[in-house]
Write a protein that holds these residues in place. Sequence first.
Motif, PDB file in Angstrom:
ATOM      1  N   LYS A  76      10.836  -0.956  -8.465  1.00 28.37           N
ATOM      2  CA  LYS A  76       9.568  -1.043  -8.226  1.00 28.37           C
ATOM      3  C   LYS A  76       9.149  -2.349  -8.748  1.00 28.37           C
ATOM      4  CE  LYS A  76       8.110   3.843  -8.029  1.00 28.37           C
ATOM      5  NZ  LYS A  76       6.886   4.689  -8.436  1.00 28.37           N
TER       6      LYS A  76
ATOM      7  N   GLY B 253       4.706   3.318   5.249  1.00 26.76           N
ATOM      8  CA  GLY B 253       4.849   2.759   4.232  1.00 26.76           C
ATOM      9  C   GLY B 253       5.762   1.642   4.126  1.00 26.76           C
TER      10      GLY B 253
ATOM     11  N   GLU C  59       0.776  -1.236   0.128  1.00 23.86           N
ATOM     12  CA  GLU C  59      -0.071   0.044   0.113  1.00 23.86           C
ATOM     13  C   GLU C  59       0.867   1.390   0.299  1.00 23.86           C
ATOM     14  OE1 GLU C  59      -0.391  -2.144   2.308  1.00 23.86           O
ATOM     15  OE2 GLU C  59      -1.827  -3.637   1.344  1.00 23.86           O
ATOM     16  N   ALA C  60       2.314   1.355   0.095  1.00 17.59           N
ATOM     17  CA  ALA C  60       3.024   2.328   0.301  1.00 17.59           C
ATOM     18  C   ALA C  60       2.900   3.105  -0.884  1.00 17.59           C
ATOM     19  CB  ALA C  60       4.555   2.182   0.272  1.00 17.59           C
ATOM     20  N   THR C  61       3.024   4.709  -0.743  1.00 19.91           N
ATOM     21  CA  THR C  61       2.530   5.693  -2.101  1.00 19.91           C
ATOM     22  C   THR C  61       4.028   6.093  -2.450  1.00 19.91           C
ATOM     23  OG1 THR C  61       2.415   7.297  -0.125  1.00 19.91           O
ATOM     24  CG2 THR C  61       0.537   6.332  -0.566  1.00 19.91           C
ATOM     25  N   ASP C  62       3.812   6.650  -3.220  1.00 15.84           N
ATOM     26  CA  ASP C  62       4.928   7.298  -3.981  1.00 15.84           C
ATOM     27  C   ASP C  62       5.843   8.333  -2.935  1.00 15.84           C
ATOM     28  OD1 ASP C  62       4.670   5.790  -6.368  1.00 15.84           O
ATOM     29  OD2 ASP C  62       4.185   7.566  -7.445  1.00 15.84           O
ATOM     30  N   ALA C  63       4.904   8.917  -2.301  1.00 13.66           N
ATOM     31  CA  ALA C  63       5.161   9.799  -1.232  1.00 13.66           C
ATOM     32  C   ALA C  63       5.994   8.985  -0.316  1.00 13.66           C
ATOM     33  CB  ALA C  63       4.039  10.752  -0.708  1.00 13.66           C
ATOM     34  N   ASP C  64       5.645   7.964   0.312  1.00 11.11           N
ATOM     35  CA  ASP C  64       6.285   7.073   1.270  1.00 11.11           C
ATOM     36  C   ASP C  64       7.652   6.713   0.466  1.00 11.11           C
ATOM     37  OD1 ASP C  64       3.787   7.244   2.786  1.00 11.11           O
ATOM     38  OD2 ASP C  64       3.186   5.308   2.217  1.00 11.11           O
TER      39      ASP C  64
END
Lengths: 350, 350, 350, 350
Positions: free
Chosen positions: B32, B58, B8-13
Motif C-alpha cells: 500500500k 479498481g 480510488e480503489a477501495t479495500d474491497a477492490d
Amino acid sequence: MVVVMTPEATDADIAHVVEKVESVGGEAFVSKGVVRTIIGLVGDIDSFHGLNLRSLPGVANVHRISDPYKLVSRQHHPDRSTVWVRGVPVGPDSFTFMAGPCAVESPQQTLEAVEMAKAAGATIMRGGAYKPRTSPYAFQGLGEKGLEILAAVREATGLPVVTEVVDARDVPVVAQYADMLQIGTRNAANFGLLQAVGEAGKPVLLKRGMTATIEEWLMAAEYIAQRGNLDIVLCERGIRTFEPSTRNTLDISAVPVVQATSHLPVIVDPSHASGRKDLVVPLSRAAIAVGADGVIVDVHPDPETALCDGPQALLGAELRALAQAVRQLPPALGRVDASALARTEAATSA
Amino acid sequence: MVVVMTPEATDADIAHVVEKVESVGGEAFVSKGVVRTIIGLVGDIDSFHGLNLRSLPGVANVHRISDPYKLVSRQHHPDRSTVWVRGVPVGPDSFTFMAGPCAVESPQQTLEAVEMAKAAGATIMRGGAYKPRTSPYAFQGLGEKGLEILAAVREATGLPVVTEVVDARDVPVVAQYADMLQIGTRNAANFGLLQAVGEAGKPVLLKRGMTATIEEWLMAAEYIAQRGNLDIVLCERGIRTFEPSTRNTLDISAVPVVQATSHLPVIVDPSHASGRKDLVVPLSRAAIAVGADGVIVDVHPDPETALCDGPQALLGAELRALAQAVRQLPPALGRVDASALARTEAATSA
Amino acid sequence: MVVVMTPEATDADIAHVVEKVESVGGEAFVSKGVVRTIIGLVGDIDSFHGLNLRSLPGVANVHRISDPYKLVSRQHHPDRSTVWVRGVPVGPDSFTFMAGPCAVESPQQTLEAVEMAKAAGATIMRGGAYKPRTSPYAFQGLGEKGLEILAAVREATGLPVVTEVVDARDVPVVAQYADMLQIGTRNAANFGLLQAVGEAGKPVLLKRGMTATIEEWLMAAEYIAQRGNLDIVLCERGIRTFEPSTRNTLDISAVPVVQATSHLPVIVDPSHASGRKDLVVPLSRAAIAVGADGVIVDVHPDPETALCDGPQALLGAELRALAQAVRQLPPALGRVDASALARTEAATSA
Amino acid sequence: MVVVMTPEATDADIAHVVEKVESVGGEAFVSKGVVRTIIGLVGDIDSFHGLNLRSLPGVANVHRISDPYKLVSRQHHPDRSTVWVRGVPVGPDSFTFMAGPCAVESPQQTLEAVEMAKAAGATIMRGGAYKPRTSPYAFQGLGEKGLEILAAVREATGLPVVTEVVDARDVPVVAQYADMLQIGTRNAANFGLLQAVGEAGKPVLLKRGMTATIEEWLMAAEYIAQRGNLDIVLCERGIRTFEPSTRNTLDISAVPVVQATSHLPVIVDPSHASGRKDLVVPLSRAAIAVGADGVIVDVHPDPETALCDGPQALLGAELRALAQAVRQLPPALGRVDASALARTEAATSA
C-alpha cells in the motif's frame, strides 16, 4: 512515372533509359536541368515495372506518380459504393453499427452480447471463432463450434454475422456460416488468404494492417477485387506508433483520405485501436463526425470473465452512450441509420 | 506480474484481486503506497491471464514482468544453439554467409547467381519461388517450377537451399525441395503458417516482421517451437520507421538484444533492410561486428533485368568487397567461417 | 522539381503553372500522359518555393528532386571533411573515441571518469554541465560551475572538451570553456540555438534529433553552416521507433547514408541510442565496422551513484572491451586511430 | 515504483535494494516469485530517482507506476480548468475556434485573413511573426514588425492574439504584444523556452511535439506550470508516423487521454496535422465530436501567394463548411460556443 538521373549521369545513360522505355511502347520526355536531368514516362505503367529502371546506370531514383491500385480506385468509379451484408447496407447513405463479443466463448455469452448490441442499435453482429493471438499459449478460439454458435445467434436475433478467417484453408467452412468474412490486421499482407476470400463469394471486411500505409491497405483490397469480389468494406483500426497510452493510434484521417481515393466504404474499430473502453465512445463519436460509414465495437455481458480483450469491451452506461451517439449524430451530419435503410430495402425487395 | 490499483480503489477492490489470484493457486503480495496500492503476483502466469485482471474494479494497469516465451528463451537454455542446414552450421561458433537471387527467374539466372555467391564464399543459397508482393500485378514467383530449379542448382553447386513459403498449403511441397524454410516479414504473424512449418521437419529461417517488436518476433518463434521444431534461425531485416532514405531501418541492436534473451542464432539481411546496394557491404560489416551469426544477401548476375528487387542486388566490386569482409572480419572478431566448420563436420561424420 | 497535375487538370491549369515558373526565370517541360500530365521544372529551386505551386488549381503534388541543403552537401565538396578539435581530428582518415561522464557532478567524479576514458584510449572528453531533462524535477546540471570543472580536468588530462549547450543565451559562456559545442537531440530543431553556435567560432557536435529524418538533420547542419561555421561533426544517437527493448533504435544505416550525401564527419553515440550498457560494446563495434568516424560513450567511475543515465555508463570489463575494439578494429578496416594522427599533427605544427 | 530483479539476483542484492530505499525514508515490499523477485516501493518518488536503482547489481528493471507530472495532473485537481484569453474562455464549458494566417505577411493579408476567420465564427486570431522553418532558406517571419501588424489587426477586429515564440530571448517582446504565447511543435523540449514563457505572465498554447508521447507533452506543460503559470492550453497537432498521405498523423485519441489525466484544456490543430486543406473540415468535425475544447486552423485570403503552408489554408466553401460545423456540432454535443460565453463573461464582469 518520373526517372531522376544522378548529377553524374551521361548522355549515353539518358539515351539508354529512353531506349528502354520506348522498347516497351512508352514515351519518354527528357528535361535537362542545371544539375540533374529528369525523364517523364508516359504509357503502360505495368510494362515499365519490368524494366527495373532503378538499376540502370545513371539513375538516382524513380518516382511513381499514379496510384498502383485500379479496381478499388475512385478514378474510374467516382460514386462511392454500398456493400450489402444479408440486406444491411454499408456505404455513403447510411451509418452501420456492428457489435458483438471479441471472441465467441459459449452460446449464452454470445447471445447475451449480441442481444445487448442489438438493443443498442447494432444491425450486424461480430464475433470471433478463429482468433489470431500473439502468444501460442493464449485462447485461440472455438473454431467451427464457434461458427455454429454464431449461426444460432443469427437465427435468434436476425443480425447478419461478420467473423474473422485467419487461414486460407478455413475459408470454405467460414464462408458456409458467415455473412461477411473479416480479414484481421495481422493478415493484411497474407496474400494467399486475400485471394481465397476474394473467391469465396461473400462480402469482406478488410482491416488495415497495423503497420500498413493506406496505399498498402488499398493494394490488399485490390488483391481481393482482382479475384472478382468488389464487396469490400475497409476498416481503420489503429496503426503502430511510439505513443504508449493507447494500444495503437487510431488514424482518423485515414477515413477521408480513403474516401477521396477509393470508392469502397470505410468503417472504424475504436475498440481495437485504443484497447481502452473509456475511449470507445469518444472515438466512435469522432468516427461518425469524420464521415465514416460505420463503427464496429466489442461488447461483452461480463468483461471480467472475457477470454479475449475484456478491458476494451463495453457494457452498461458506455453502451448506452454509444447507442445515443449512433442514433443522434449521423442524422445531425446528414446520414440516415442503416437499420432504417435495411428495412426499406427489405420492403422493396419483398 | 504486478497489478497497479487506481488511487480510488477501495479495500474491497484490493481484496477482490487477491481473492481472484488465490482462486487459481497464486499468491498476492499487497504494497500500500501513499497514493496507490500495487499487488505483486507469484505463481503460474498462464493461469493469471484467464482472470482478466485489467477488467476488475479498481485496477489501473497490469504489468507483465517475465518473458512470455519459454521454449526459445535463454533462461532455461543458457547455451546458444547451433542450427545445422544440410551440414552447414548457423550459430555462435561460426559465421554463415547465405546468398542468391531474390527471385528464381530461370535455371540459368539462378545458377549464375548462386555460382557468384559461392565464389564469394556463400555456403547456403537463397532464392524465392513463391514471392509475396504488395501488388497483385507484380511478379509472384515461379512456384513449384522454381523449387525444381533450386534443387537442380543445389545439385550443381552443393549448396543447401533456403526458400520462402508463404502459404500453409504450400508447406509440404516446399519442404520436399528445400533444406530450410523461410518465413518472410509479411507472414511474421501468420500463425497458421508458423505452426505448419513447425511441423515440417526442416530448419526454419524466421524473418522479423517489419513492424514486430523483438518480443513479438520471439513469440512467433515460440509458435514454431511449440510444434516440436527448435531448429530456428532468426533474421533481422529492418523495421518500419519514419526515415525515408532506406526502405526500412536495420535494427542492428536487435542482434545483441536477441542473443541476450534467446538461445536461437540470429542473422542479418542488409539487402531487404536497406533496399540499396550501396549499403549492403557496410551493413554486412556492421552485422559481423555486432556479433550476428550470419548474413543473407541478394545477388543477381544482371540486376538490370531482375524481376524483383534488382536495385539491391550485388555484383562485381561490391560482391568482392563483401566476400573480403566475410573472410576477414569474423576471424578478427574471434569467429571461424561456416564453410570451415562444415568441412570439419563432414569429415567428422564421414 | 516535378509538378504532378490531377487527372482533371485542364490545359489552362497547365498553362498557368508554366507561366508561373517562367515568371521567375525557370523553364517548364510538359509531359502529357494518358491519365496525368507532369511538368519538369528547371532553374533556381529557391525561386520556385515562393510560387506555392501546390496551391495552384489542378496541381496534385510537387516532388522535390534535388537535396535542399547546399553547404553541407557532398555535391560541390566531394572530399569528406576533417574537423579538428584542439588538435584532435575527426574525419575519414582517423577514428576518434570520445568519452566521459554523462553529467559533470563533481571535480573528483569528472576527473576519475575522464582518466578512465583516457586510459581506454579516448582522445576527446565529454561531460554535461547543462542537462536537458524531460522532468523539471530531475537534475539539471551544474551550469557554469560544471564548465569550470571541465576546464580543470582538461588541464589535468590534456583532453579537449565537448559539452552541450541548451540555450542560445548560454552560448558565449559555454564557448569560453569548451573546445567543441554539442547540440543535443532535443534541440535539433531549435533554430535560434543552431544559428548561435554557428557564430560561436568553435567546432560543433550536432546530434540527430531522435525524430529527425536524415534530411532534416542535414538541414539543421545547414543552419550552422550558413552562419559561416563548417566545423560540424554529425552524431547518430538513435531514433524513436515502436521497439521498446532499447531506449531508441540506433539507425546504423544513417552513417553510410550521410557519408554518401554530405562531406561532414559522422560519429555514433551507442550509449544514448540504447540506454543499456550491455549494448555499448557491440554497437561500438558495429559503428566502427560500418565506417563511422568515431564514437562517443558514457563512462562513470561509479554508475550506481550517477545523477544522470547511470544504467548506460561503462566501467571495468566493458570499458576494456571497448578500448580493445577501438584499438584493433579501425586498423583492421584501414583506419588509423585519432591519437596517432593528433600526435603527427602536433609534431608537424610544432 | 516497482523494482524487478533478475532471475540470478541474490538475497544480498535484494537486501541492498531494500537498504537503499530505506536510506531515503522509503518502504520496500518484497515479493519473491518462483523465478523472480519484485520489490514494491512506497514513499517519495523523487528521492528514489537519486538512487539509480537500475544500476544496482541484480536489478533487471524499474517500473514507474505514478504519473511523473503533478501540477498539471488531474489527480489533485479533478475539475477541468478554463483558461481565459483576454476574456475568451478555452475550457470544458465552451468550444473555441481560433483561426488566422499561418504567417503574418503584410497588414492587408493579415487583416483580410482575420476578418474571414471572424466572419466564420473565430473568437481568437492566430498568426505567426516568428516562423521556425526546417530550411534556413525559407521565409522566417517578419519578427517584431509582424507583432505590430497583429496588434493593429486586434485593434481592428477585437480578437485576442495568439502567436508563436521560438526563442527565449524573444519572450519579452512577444509577451508585450500577444494575448497568448504559442510554443510550437519543434520547441516542445526546449526547456529554457518553456521556463521563459512560464514566467511571462500570459496564457500559453502548448503544441505537442510531433514526436512527443502524451506523458512528455504533459511534462513540458509541467515545466511551464512550475514557474507559476497554469494558464496552459494543450494543442494536439499530429505525430510523426510511417503514413505518408498526411503530413503527420492526427492522434485524435490524445484528446480524451489528456482529459482523463490532466485538468488543462486541449484543442486540435487539423491544418498542421494533415497539411491538406481537404481534410481540415472532416478533422475539425472529429475534434469537436471527440470532445476537444477548441480547434485552431489556418486561413488565408489567397493561399496561392501564401509564404508558408499555403496548401493547408482554407478559404471559401471549406471555411463556410467549417463555420457551420463549429456553430452546429458543439451544441448538438452539449457545449455552448465560446463567443456566447465570452459575451456572458463580459456582461458579468462589466
